[in-house]
Write an enzyme that holds these catalytic residues in place. Structure first.
Site, PDB file in Angstrom:
ATOM      1  N   ASP A  10       0.844  -1.203   0.000  1.00 43.06           N
ATOM      2  CA  ASP A  10       0.000   0.000   0.000  1.00 43.06           C
ATOM      3  C   ASP A  10       0.881   1.255   0.000  1.00 43.06           C
ATOM      4  O   ASP A  10       0.848   2.035   0.954  1.00 43.06           O
ATOM      5  CB  ASP A  10      -0.954  -0.008   1.219  1.00 43.06           C
ATOM      6  CG  ASP A  10      -0.221  -0.106   2.560  1.00 43.06           C
ATOM      7  OD1 ASP A  10       0.936  -0.574   2.589  1.00 43.06           O
ATOM      8  OD2 ASP A  10      -0.807   0.301   3.583  1.00 43.06           O
ATOM      9  N   HIS A 240       9.556  -0.381   8.287  1.00 46.31           N
ATOM     10  CA  HIS A 240       8.827  -1.624   8.597  1.00 46.31           C
ATOM     11  C   HIS A 240       8.841  -2.612   7.439  1.00 46.31           C
ATOM     12  O   HIS A 240       9.168  -3.782   7.593  1.00 46.31           O
ATOM     13  CB  HIS A 240       7.355  -1.309   8.909  1.00 46.31           C
ATOM     14  CG  HIS A 240       7.151  -0.360  10.029  1.00 46.31           C
ATOM     15  ND1 HIS A 240       7.223  -0.736  11.350  1.00 46.31           N
ATOM     16  CD2 HIS A 240       6.866   0.970  10.030  1.00 46.31           C
ATOM     17  CE1 HIS A 240       6.981   0.316  12.120  1.00 46.31           C
ATOM     18  NE2 HIS A 240       6.762   1.350  11.348  1.00 46.31           N
TER      19      HIS A 240
HETATM   20  C1  BDR Z   1       2.818  -0.653   8.630  1.00 46.06           C
HETATM   21  O1  BDR Z   1       1.734   0.267   8.468  1.00 46.06           O
HETATM   22  C2  BDR Z   1       1.954   1.103   7.372  1.00 46.06           C
HETATM   23  O2  BDR Z   1       1.757   2.436   7.733  1.00 46.06           O
HETATM   24  C3  BDR Z   1       3.369   0.882   6.936  1.00 46.06           C
HETATM   25  O3  BDR Z   1       3.493   0.990   5.530  1.00 46.06           O
HETATM   26  C4  BDR Z   1       3.667  -0.517   7.395  1.00 46.06           C
HETATM   27  O4  BDR Z   1       3.263  -1.465   6.441  1.00 46.06           O
HETATM   28  C5  BDR Z   1       3.527  -0.363   9.930  1.00 46.06           C
HETATM   29  O5  BDR Z   1       2.654  -0.503  11.008  1.00 46.06           O
HETATM   30 CA    CA Z   2       2.810  -0.851   4.121  1.00 40.79          CA
END
Ligand code: BDR
Ligand code: CA
Length: 318
Positions: A10, A240
């Site tokens: 995303d 992340h």
């Molecule tokens: C996850 O949430 C999204 O905002 C980031 O892209 C990542 O996949 C981290 O909690």
């Molecule tokens: Ca993400």
């Protein structure tokens, strides 16, 4: 032999960094990007996926997927974290490539069936596409090589609620289906990703080594870094989604435990992920159903970040 992956995403600033790694690393064969709502609407996610692949000079199939959660009402996209355009509100170049007419779940089903036992699904957004693919073809459980999910939190606490991580919170019903499907699964959640901080000096090295793609990564990082400074008081950001790819190629940089996963789908703890460690007995067996997963509980943050920087400096894309 490079590992064939489908990257479900995303984008999203940290997604963009991870896509760059997937495009650059010689040990990854990127079969396609599948998109979902989450950090942005699914249309913007698809736009960004197409843009990033084209900037890297690669013709990677992009298939659009989930526009919203399976059951709950959709939360508004977090524009204060990723920007309204998902890439820190920076100005973005034009591009010409287009998404497939096939949907994300259809693409996943087709690809996995074409190469049974070979493909790793790496999912770094809400899990609706994987849940829908499973519904289309339940035999995927035995045909994927592995599923690696960036999501969840066991002991670290949440990032969007006191107990829930964003990807799981955005579609807990889909997450429950995916985390309990019984396929070989690794969870790379906040217990590991919060140990990793991509600092400004590391980002500068990446930008210096990459071309147009590096410029996008660097400029969007500035916006994302400001959020992390406000939220966690750190100078840098938690990369992340890239951590899921680091686990794939360097699992030795993570500490994992085996356990049965559950997702809380309703109420105050909505989106919480619960792990019942393998071989522990509880008051009854309801937390220990199905097949145990590999759950990342810690990471060597400095080594993980250095691996990301080395990958993106040693393998310049266009
Ligand atoms: C996850 O949430 C999204 O905002 C980031 O892209 C990542 O996949 C981290 O909690
Ligand atoms: Ca993400």
């Amino acid at each position: 032999m490079p590992i064939p992956i489908i990257f479900d995403t995303d984008p999203g600033v940290d997604d963009a960094q991870a896509i760059a790694i997937a495009l650059a690393h010689p040990d990854i064969e990127l079969l396609g990007l599948t998109t979902t709502f989450g950090n942005v609407t699914v249309d913007i996610a698809t736009h960004n996926a197409l843009l990033l692949a084209e900037l890297a000079g690669q013709s990677i199939p992009v298939a659009q997927g989930a526009a919203g959660p399976l059951v709950k009402r959709k939360n508004p996209p977090p524009g204060h974290i990723h920007g309204d355009n998902g890439l820190g509100n920076i100005e973005l170049p034009e591009f010409t490539s287009q998404a497939l007419t096939q949907s994300a779940p259809e693409f996943i089903v087709e690809q996995v069936n074409a190469r049974p036992g070979e493909i790793v699904l790496v999912a770094v957004g809400p899990l609706g596409n994987l849940a829908a693919a499973l519904q289309l073809d339940p035999t995927l459980v035995d045909k994927v090589k592995r599923v690696v999910v960036m999501g969840g939190s066991i002991r670290e606490g949440g990032n969007v609620t006191p107990v829930a991580e964003a990807n799981i919170f955005n579609d807990p019903h889909a997450a429950a289906k995916v985390l309990q499907a019984g396929w070989p699964l690794t969870l790379v959640g906040l217990d590991a990703t919060h140990r990793c901080v991509l600092d400004p000096a590391s980002m500068e090295r990446i930008v210096a080594a990459q071309g147009g793609l590096g410029k996008i990564l660097g400029e969007s990082y500035t916006f994302y870094r400001a959020f992390y400074h406000r939220a966690l008081g750190i100078d840098g950001c938690c990369p992340h989604d890239s951590c899921a790819l680091v686990w794939l190629l360097r699992p030795d940089l993570f500490t994992t435990e085996r356990g049965y996963l559950s997702v809380v789908t309703e109420g105050l703890a909505e989106g919480q992920t619960v792990m019942a460690p393998e071989r522990r007995e509880f008051v009854d067996s309801r937390w220990s159903q199905g097949v145990p997963a590999d759950v990342c509980m810690n990471a060597d943050g400095a080594a993980v970040v250095e691996w990301m920087v080395e990958t993106l400096t040693a393998n310049p894309v266009l």
